[in-house]
Design an enzyme around this catalytic site. Structure first.
Site, PDB file in Angstrom:
ATOM      1  N   ASP A 139     -21.230  58.971 -38.681  1.00 53.30           N
ATOM      2  CA  ASP A 139     -21.555  57.572 -38.982  1.00 53.30           C
ATOM      3  C   ASP A 139     -20.615  56.953 -40.010  1.00 53.30           C
ATOM      4  O   ASP A 139     -21.003  56.048 -40.750  1.00 53.30           O
ATOM      5  CB  ASP A 139     -23.012  57.438 -39.477  1.00 53.30           C
ATOM      6  CG  ASP A 139     -23.983  58.119 -38.536  1.00 53.30           C
ATOM      7  OD1 ASP A 139     -23.858  57.899 -37.332  1.00 53.30           O
ATOM      8  OD2 ASP A 139     -24.847  58.876 -39.022  1.00 53.30           O
ATOM      9  N   LYS A 159     -16.145  55.503 -37.402  1.00 52.91           N
ATOM     10  CA  LYS A 159     -14.977  55.914 -36.599  1.00 52.91           C
ATOM     11  C   LYS A 159     -14.721  54.952 -35.453  1.00 52.91           C
ATOM     12  O   LYS A 159     -13.568  54.630 -35.149  1.00 52.91           O
ATOM     13  CB  LYS A 159     -15.210  57.299 -35.984  1.00 52.91           C
ATOM     14  CG  LYS A 159     -15.317  58.421 -36.964  1.00 52.91           C
ATOM     15  CD  LYS A 159     -15.596  59.724 -36.260  1.00 52.91           C
ATOM     16  CE  LYS A 159     -16.994  59.841 -35.694  1.00 52.91           C
ATOM     17  NZ  LYS A 159     -18.071  59.820 -36.662  1.00 52.91           N
ATOM     18  N   ASN A 177     -25.335  62.328 -28.484  1.00 56.25           N
ATOM     19  CA  ASN A 177     -25.890  62.313 -29.840  1.00 56.25           C
ATOM     20  C   ASN A 177     -25.123  61.330 -30.723  1.00 56.25           C
ATOM     21  O   ASN A 177     -25.613  60.856 -31.731  1.00 56.25           O
ATOM     22  CB  ASN A 177     -25.887  63.720 -30.466  1.00 56.25           C
ATOM     23  CG  ASN A 177     -24.586  64.490 -30.243  1.00 56.25           C
ATOM     24  OD1 ASN A 177     -23.699  64.045 -29.521  1.00 56.25           O
ATOM     25  ND2 ASN A 177     -24.475  65.636 -30.867  1.00 56.25           N
ATOM     26  N   GLY A 231     -23.151  57.742 -31.565  1.00 56.12           N
ATOM     27  CA  GLY A 231     -23.521  56.357 -31.265  1.00 56.12           C
ATOM     28  C   GLY A 231     -22.542  55.398 -31.895  1.00 56.12           C
ATOM     29  O   GLY A 231     -22.157  55.555 -33.048  1.00 56.12           O
ATOM     30  N   HIS A 232     -22.077  54.444 -31.109  1.00 59.66           N
ATOM     31  CA  HIS A 232     -21.166  53.442 -31.649  1.00 59.66           C
ATOM     32  C   HIS A 232     -21.563  52.082 -31.117  1.00 59.66           C
ATOM     33  O   HIS A 232     -21.581  51.859 -29.906  1.00 59.66           O
ATOM     34  CB  HIS A 232     -19.721  53.777 -31.235  1.00 59.66           C
ATOM     35  CG  HIS A 232     -18.755  52.732 -31.658  1.00 59.66           C
ATOM     36  ND1 HIS A 232     -17.721  52.310 -30.884  1.00 59.66           N
ATOM     37  CD2 HIS A 232     -18.704  51.998 -32.794  1.00 59.66           C
ATOM     38  CE1 HIS A 232     -17.063  51.361 -31.523  1.00 59.66           C
ATOM     39  NE2 HIS A 232     -17.640  51.156 -32.676  1.00 59.66           N
ATOM     40  N   GLN A 275     -19.412  62.729 -34.522  1.00 61.57           N
ATOM     41  CA  GLN A 275     -20.046  63.265 -35.750  1.00 61.57           C
ATOM     42  C   GLN A 275     -19.001  63.410 -36.873  1.00 61.57           C
ATOM     43  O   GLN A 275     -18.081  62.615 -36.922  1.00 61.57           O
ATOM     44  CB  GLN A 275     -20.748  64.601 -35.453  1.00 61.57           C
ATOM     45  CG  GLN A 275     -21.963  64.470 -34.552  1.00 61.57           C
ATOM     46  CD  GLN A 275     -21.646  64.543 -33.084  1.00 61.57           C
ATOM     47  OE1 GLN A 275     -20.823  65.323 -32.659  1.00 61.57           O
ATOM     48  NE2 GLN A 275     -22.316  63.732 -32.283  1.00 61.57           N
ATOM     49  N   THR A 318     -24.335  70.122 -35.883  1.00 62.38           N
ATOM     50  CA  THR A 318     -24.447  69.906 -34.444  1.00 62.38           C
ATOM     51  C   THR A 318     -23.884  71.155 -33.763  1.00 62.38           C
ATOM     52  O   THR A 318     -23.526  72.130 -34.432  1.00 62.38           O
ATOM     53  CB  THR A 318     -23.752  68.588 -34.032  1.00 62.38           C
ATOM     54  OG1 THR A 318     -24.100  68.296 -32.676  1.00 62.38           O
ATOM     55  CG2 THR A 318     -22.234  68.663 -34.173  1.00 62.38           C
ATOM     56  N   LEU A 353     -16.356  49.442 -48.012  1.00 63.65           N
ATOM     57  CA  LEU A 353     -16.207  49.257 -49.465  1.00 63.65           C
ATOM     58  C   LEU A 353     -17.092  48.114 -49.956  1.00 63.65           C
ATOM     59  O   LEU A 353     -17.624  48.142 -51.072  1.00 63.65           O
ATOM     60  CB  LEU A 353     -14.726  48.952 -49.784  1.00 63.65           C
ATOM     61  CG  LEU A 353     -14.389  48.817 -51.261  1.00 63.65           C
ATOM     62  CD1 LEU A 353     -14.517  50.151 -51.987  1.00 63.65           C
ATOM     63  CD2 LEU A 353     -12.977  48.259 -51.456  1.00 63.65           C
TER      64      LEU A 353
HETATM   65  P1  IMP Z   1     -27.830  67.302 -32.601  1.00 66.13           P
HETATM   66  O1  IMP Z   1     -26.365  67.034 -32.511  1.00 66.13           O
HETATM   67  O2  IMP Z   1     -28.671  66.259 -31.899  1.00 66.13           O
HETATM   68  O3  IMP Z   1     -28.181  68.698 -32.202  1.00 66.13           O
HETATM   69  O4  IMP Z   1     -28.247  67.172 -34.151  1.00 66.13           O
HETATM   70  C1  IMP Z   1     -27.795  68.124 -35.125  1.00 66.13           C
HETATM   71  C2  IMP Z   1     -27.531  67.420 -36.454  1.00 66.13           C
HETATM   72  O5  IMP Z   1     -26.401  66.558 -36.307  1.00 66.13           O
HETATM   73  C3  IMP Z   1     -28.677  66.520 -36.933  1.00 66.13           C
HETATM   74  O6  IMP Z   1     -28.691  66.544 -38.352  1.00 66.13           O
HETATM   75  C4  IMP Z   1     -28.258  65.136 -36.448  1.00 66.13           C
HETATM   76  O7  IMP Z   1     -28.829  64.107 -37.227  1.00 66.13           O
HETATM   77  C5  IMP Z   1     -26.761  65.217 -36.649  1.00 66.13           C
HETATM   78  N1  IMP Z   1     -26.007  64.321 -35.772  1.00 66.13           N
HETATM   79  C6  IMP Z   1     -25.727  64.480 -34.455  1.00 66.13           C
HETATM   80  N2  IMP Z   1     -24.997  63.461 -34.000  1.00 66.13           N
HETATM   81  C7  IMP Z   1     -24.778  62.636 -35.032  1.00 66.13           C
HETATM   82  C8  IMP Z   1     -24.032  61.418 -35.204  1.00 66.13           C
HETATM   83  O8  IMP Z   1     -23.389  60.880 -34.286  1.00 66.13           O
HETATM   84  N3  IMP Z   1     -24.048  60.873 -36.451  1.00 66.13           N
HETATM   85  C9  IMP Z   1     -24.682  61.457 -37.483  1.00 66.13           C
HETATM   86  N4  IMP Z   1     -25.378  62.584 -37.389  1.00 66.13           N
HETATM   87  C10 IMP Z   1     -25.418  63.181 -36.168  1.00 66.13           C
END
Ligand code: IMP
Length: 401
Positions: free
Chosen positions: A13, A16, A38, A40-41, A216, A231, A323
């Site tokens: 987050d 990027k 997982n 998101g943009h 991520q 992840t 910033l």
């Molecule tokens: P998973 O990828 O859904 O298995 O989640 C594993 C960990 O990675 C958790 O703490 C999620 O909140 C974190 N996570 C997965 N994808 C993102 C992302 O795109 N941004 C921030 N955290 C993420």
């Protein structure tokens, strides 16, 4: 043309997508090498808000083709929804704009059920990502190509048996139902399935500009992050070659970090700040997950963690985002080290509004000092600083690129 890598240097987050959007104007390809939906943009396309999860963010640029490499996992139904949403927003999105490796592993209903049952301990996104990578490593995975070749049913039986044994309380769908659903979606995606390594090799030989989009952040890398609160894929430069199937020389390696820090899900976050300041950062920075809507944990920038991200991906430059979110704080801090008592902080005087500033030299002295310390501490130059959500709200630092 240089191959460019953009990776998160914190826990995801970092913004990027924003940086990729800025760079994609000049890129012929935008490539995802790991992770799934997982990520998101949020993008504004033709005035409509669209959230991309698996489609490379750079590929929204009409001259930039998106590729999804074998290191990624895909929920075929969710991917079709993303494609359909783009079409609904007036983007003529089709196989000429996106190619997917047939070796991408498929997220199934069994993975989602398992993630919902067990993911809470980690705070996962619940998208079935971890269980899908688990089955891949256990040689119990289904790839897109397996569905196209009709090889998936016995494997789905095995996936279902594992979840049923571990969680007899869950009412799982039948293999028949899951297989039929998958077949429909995967056959609809068949025109997108391409030989990603061959296409990328040809593109790089032809000197096309290729942008590799990390998902991520470094702190969530399965090997190098805050295990087990990570992840299930490789989020750093090391994941690229494996995740696309062709050796990639990465010439520019850009790490993106916020001017502060956030994390969603559980796990260590030494510079987390709760109370009034944490709430301020969450509110000013709109820190709610774009995939799950969860409030993000907020805190100060962690320089030692950033140095680790620099080492992991051999970062050649940093982009500091948001910033402007720090504007209005009476005082801000940055962790410059850690000891047994926790982070060691350096304090900076607060500064006022910066969202209108487009020249680095016009930033308040305190903001400039803060950024200079980030670059010196990370031993990496800052090339870009963003000060707002809209496209032009940024400034280059040093030699413009
Ligand atoms: P998973 O990828 O859904 O298995 O989640 C594993 C960990 O990675 C958790 O703490 C999620 O909140 C974190 N996570 C997965 N994808 C993102 C992302 O795109 N941004 C921030 N955290 C993420």
């Amino acid at each position: 043309m240089p191959n460019v890598l953009v990776v998160g240097a914190q826990w995801g987050d970092e913004g990027k997508g924003r940086v990729v959007d800025h760079l994609a104007a000049r890129a012929a390809y935008a490539v995802r090498f790991g992770g799934g939906a997982n990520a998101g943009h949020t993008l504004v396309v033709n005035g409509q808000k669209t959230v991309l999860h698996l489609i490379p963010a750079g590929a929204l640029n009409p001259n930039c083709r998106g590729l999804i490499g074998n290191g990624c996992v895909a929920d075929p139904a969710a991917l079709r929804v993303e494609i359909d949403q783009l079409r609904a927003a007036g983007v003529p999105y089709g196989p000429d704009r996106l190619g997917i490796s047939g070796r991408v592993h498929v997220v199934t209903a069994f993975h989602r059920a398992y993630d919902r049952a067990e993911g809470a301990a980690i705070g996962t996104t619940g998208r079935g990502i971890g269980p899908c990578y688990t089955d891949k490593a256990a040689r119990r995975g289904v790839r897109l190509i397996d569905v196209l070749d009709g090889l998936h049913r016995p494997v789905l039986e095995a996936q279902r048996a594992v979840v049923a044994a571990l969680h007899p309380e869950i009412a799982l769908p039948s293999v028949e139902a899951v297989a039929a659903d998958l077949e429909g979606h995967v056959h609809a995606l068949a025109p997108y399935v391409v030989d990603v390594p061959a296409e990328l090799e040809a593109a790089m030989r032809a000197d096309a500009q290729v942008l590799f989009e990390g998902a991520q952040g470094a702190g969530l890398d399965v090997d190098h992050g805050t295990y087990p609160f990570v992840t299930s894929s490789h989020t750093t430069a090391g994941g690229v070659t494996n995740g696309v199937g062709v050796y990639v020389e990465l010439h520019r390696r850009i790490g993106v970090a916020k001017a502060y820090c956030t994390r969603v899900g559980h796990g260590p976050f030494p510079t987390e700040v709760e109370g009034e300041t944490g709430d301020f950062l969450r509110k000013q920075g709109h820190e709610y997950g774009s995939t799950t809507g969860r409030p993000r944990r907020c805190g100060w920038l962690d320089l030692p963690a950033l140095r680790e991200a620099v080492r992991l991906s051999g970062l050649t430059e940093l982009v500091i985002t948001k910033l402007d979110v720090l504007s209005g704080l009476p005082e801000l801090q940055m962790a410059t080290g850690h000891d047994k008592g926790g982070p060691i902080y350096r304090a900076y005087p607060g500064f006022g509004e910066v969202s209108h500033i487009r020249e680095h030299g016009e930033l308040p002295q305190a903001a400039q000092a803060f950024l200079a310390d980030v670059a010196a501490g990370a031993r990496t130059p800052i090339s870009l600083v963003t000060v707002g959500a809209e496209r032009g709200a940024l400034m280059t630092v040093g030699a413009a690129r």
